[in-house]
Design a protein around this motif. Sequence first.
Motif, PDB file in Angstrom:
ATOM      1  N   ASP A 480       5.594 -29.722 -38.915  1.00 25.10           N
ATOM      2  CA  ASP A 480       5.326 -28.849 -37.768  1.00 25.10           C
ATOM      3  C   ASP A 480       4.587 -29.535 -36.649  1.00 25.10           C
ATOM      4  O   ASP A 480       4.138 -28.881 -35.737  1.00 25.10           O
ATOM      5  CB  ASP A 480       4.503 -27.604 -38.166  1.00 25.10           C
ATOM      6  CG  ASP A 480       5.266 -26.733 -39.116  1.00 25.10           C
ATOM      7  OD1 ASP A 480       6.505 -26.643 -38.966  1.00 25.10           O
ATOM      8  OD2 ASP A 480       4.647 -26.178 -40.003  1.00 25.10           O
ATOM      9  N   LEU A 481       4.427 -30.834 -36.756  1.00 25.84           N
ATOM     10  CA  LEU A 481       3.756 -31.492 -35.647  1.00 25.84           C
ATOM     11  C   LEU A 481       4.748 -32.209 -34.769  1.00 25.84           C
ATOM     12  O   LEU A 481       4.399 -32.957 -33.889  1.00 25.84           O
ATOM     13  CB  LEU A 481       2.722 -32.500 -36.156  1.00 25.84           C
ATOM     14  CG  LEU A 481       1.567 -31.887 -36.928  1.00 25.84           C
ATOM     15  CD1 LEU A 481       0.509 -32.926 -37.129  1.00 25.84           C
ATOM     16  CD2 LEU A 481       0.990 -30.699 -36.203  1.00 25.84           C
ATOM     17  N   THR A 483       6.697 -30.876 -32.754  1.00 20.40           N
ATOM     18  CA  THR A 483       6.828 -30.247 -31.438  1.00 20.40           C
ATOM     19  C   THR A 483       5.874 -30.917 -30.466  1.00 20.40           C
ATOM     20  O   THR A 483       4.681 -30.890 -30.663  1.00 20.40           O
ATOM     21  CB  THR A 483       6.451 -28.752 -31.519  1.00 20.40           C
ATOM     22  OG1 THR A 483       6.898 -28.246 -32.743  1.00 20.40           O
ATOM     23  CG2 THR A 483       7.050 -27.983 -30.358  1.00 20.40           C
ATOM     24  N   SER A 485       3.382 -31.306 -27.519  1.00 19.70           N
ATOM     25  CA  SER A 485       2.599 -30.251 -26.882  1.00 19.70           C
ATOM     26  C   SER A 485       2.559 -30.476 -25.386  1.00 19.70           C
ATOM     27  O   SER A 485       2.487 -31.590 -24.903  1.00 19.70           O
ATOM     28  CB  SER A 485       1.191 -30.240 -27.449  1.00 19.70           C
ATOM     29  OG  SER A 485       0.659 -31.540 -27.411  1.00 19.70           O
ATOM     30  N   LYS A 486       2.606 -29.389 -24.650  1.00 24.05           N
ATOM     31  CA  LYS A 486       2.519 -29.477 -23.198  1.00 24.05           C
ATOM     32  C   LYS A 486       1.045 -29.527 -22.857  1.00 24.05           C
ATOM     33  O   LYS A 486       0.294 -28.655 -23.242  1.00 24.05           O
ATOM     34  CB  LYS A 486       3.159 -28.213 -22.620  1.00 24.05           C
ATOM     35  CG  LYS A 486       3.567 -28.351 -21.172  1.00 24.05           C
ATOM     36  CD  LYS A 486       4.324 -27.124 -20.722  1.00 24.05           C
ATOM     37  CE  LYS A 486       3.412 -25.896 -20.681  1.00 24.05           C
ATOM     38  NZ  LYS A 486       4.067 -24.760 -20.060  1.00 24.05           N
TER      39      LYS A 486
END
Lengths: 487, 356
Positions: A480-481, A483, A485-486
Amino acid sequence: MTRFEVDMMKRILFLLLVCLTACTGRKAVEPHSEAELAGLTVACRNGSHYQTMLEQRDDIRLFLTNNDPDALLAVRQGRADVFVTDEMLLGEAEMARWGVKKVFRGEDSYPICFGIRKGNDELRRSLNAFLAATPVEAIVSHYTHGTAAVPEPPYEVNPKAKPLRFVFTTNMAPVSYMDEDGKWVGIDIDLIRRFAHRLGRPLELHTQALSSALVALQSGQCDLIASYLELTEERQQIIDFSLPYYDVYPGFFVLDSGANESATMRERVAMNLKTENRWMMIGHGLLETILITLFSILLGSALGCLFCRAKGSKREWVRNLTTLYSGFIGSMPTLVLLLILYYVVFARTGIPATIVAIITFALCFASSSGNLFYSSISSVPKGQVEAGLSLGFTRMQTFRYIVLPQAMKKGLPAFAGDCVGLLKGTSIVGYISIHDLTHVSDLIRARTFDAIIPLLVATVIYFFLAWALRKGIGLLMPKDLSTPSKS
Amino acid sequence: MIRVEHLNKTFRQPDGSLLTVLHDVNCEIHKGEVISIIGPSGSGKSTFLHTLNMLEPPTSGKVYVNGEDITAPDYPLAKLRHKMGMVFQNFNLFDHMTVLENITFAPVKLLHLSQTRAEQEAMELLKRVGMVHKADVYPATLSGGQKQRVAIARALAMHPDVMLLDEPTSSLDPTMVGEVLAVMRGLAQDGMTMLLVTHQLRFARDVSSRIIFMKDGGIYEDGTPEQIFEFPIHSATKAFVNRIKKLLFEIDSDDFDFYEIHTDITRFCIKYNIQAKAEHAFTLIKEVLFLHTRHIRPITVRLTHTEMTGVTALDFMVENLNETPLTDADRVKIRPQVNDIIEERTTRGFRVKLLI
């Protein structure tokens, strides 16, 4: 590509090669005596007594190489006019194969003996007696000129007896080399094998560089060493010699311009991989590299965790220790560290070279990975720890569930990079005679004089290893990491 | 429920000196109370809050929660903290988990709820704070106000008995403060025991059952909102609650940079959440300076705002003037634009105050 295109490529490549060789600008020379060497560039092995012999002359330019095959290569590449080596190393077949010819034989021969630990008189007497009673010349002739094999008297080996440990230092025909079946054969091997049989003891063969072999002999790790062991005064101070079992004459060789030796690619691949089961050597080299890399990473990371803990310690002296350690390890070339550990620190112990290598790389990796762990963990905002604690997690739980995943996300790519760096760094272990992938491919190059194929094979294998290593470490990434991050 | 006795906290500075942040603090907090802790920066408010759940252990003194001394050496703090929810100024959401995971994580791991049950409860909480539609996003994509609301939900997920909120709106853009205050108002109305360190005086007055005023590491005053805001006893308290925010311009001649004034006014108004008044204030200043007091220089212009009362005033002050510079015609023009005009003599000269 069509057949036509392939042919054209071959022609163009061949023309390029011809141009290259033409561009080296050496005229073919043929000296026929030592006097006629005047004004020429002569290649020979560094440290050989040929070097001492020729150094004394001002009218010769000396080109020193690491080993005898490289001296031959120097002449083929046009870096030298002539090369000198032990005459018996190049028989007719060999000369034809490498496209060289002998122009003359030197005058002074020198004796070749076996090396025995100083003071081991019993073994020396036994060996000398054996040599006196054995038809050494006939055996030598079998390997150099292909005369009939010399039969061996019947013998009985007692498997329970203490083995005779023999270390040989050259991988060259006809002295000591591996035949097609993967067995070690050659003059030295043959003689020692007969000797062991006569003693009724099992035989243990090892191969090492000369310097390591001398150390091994002195420390008692082995009983005998050989392979072109010249009896020199310097050496006599540290080891004993048997009686000489043959004399070697220097041969002077030049390029045979008449020779036609363009081997096809298929022949070259076969030569480099199939002959003498060299692909097995590569396999062993690969295994060795993988072994050293993996264990170094494991041990290094474990030490790195310790380093990281120390770096975050409340006590200043502990933190200073880590800075000292980093500075120290980081300031010296890994190779120097390796040599110090092998030749100085662990010299008299029986610790195998592979273990020394693993320790060396682990020590270096501890520093780099420790710093990486520390900075990754520090980069997680402290507020997250506060939040974790305020919810009721213990410090351990906060670290495990909140800090660690985020630290790993930040640090894992760099860690993978460090690991690949370590993988590449293991290529230096050839210096202490570990047969890793690089060293093995270089050994093959030395035997076949073909640099491209073995080194290319090694490169491809390293690419694959690096890819596999990165992928493997990527599996460690917490789920799950992925993604991004903005921010 | 919580009792604090003789609490002291000192920090050792890097240069070796000691900094006393809390000095002999005594306090009692009862169930159901909503207590706002107000005071100037550096008064130890946050540190005090942190000692209540022992995130910052006191140097000396005792804290009792439900009769148990939590400052005792072997006290199981982790268990205690289940029952004390904390919300931070910097939100401190777990960046590597989604909003839903942030909320369900502690209940699942610490209270051993099943994942489904925890998620159900989490969705309820998200509904309560108005963040259901963002359950599956990562905190990095949220605005400050949204993050804080999630943080509140996360703290509530553990079913705490008391909520500790450390300046929850201080990091927020003024536009987002409202949404978080609304959630907090809801919490108070639902009967949650809350301790709230805040600078939002209006909110504190409206929502709290009790106000504690701290300054210089100690509690100066402790009372109901009425007591503190209407009838403060200490002068320090009085000064704090009535503090006036102001902006000053000295106009010496007609060559002044009025774009700079415009920017300063706009910034001031945004900062104190009175953006709507910025343009109005600026127009008024231009009008008064160029029309009504054109011949009067130097003149000092002052914009002030009192949060407690919500009053914003524009003062035009001239030294050595004994009577008002305004004519009747001026007043006719100005009066419709403002709430009131006050013209008065001061010790130094004359002041025209426009309330907007």
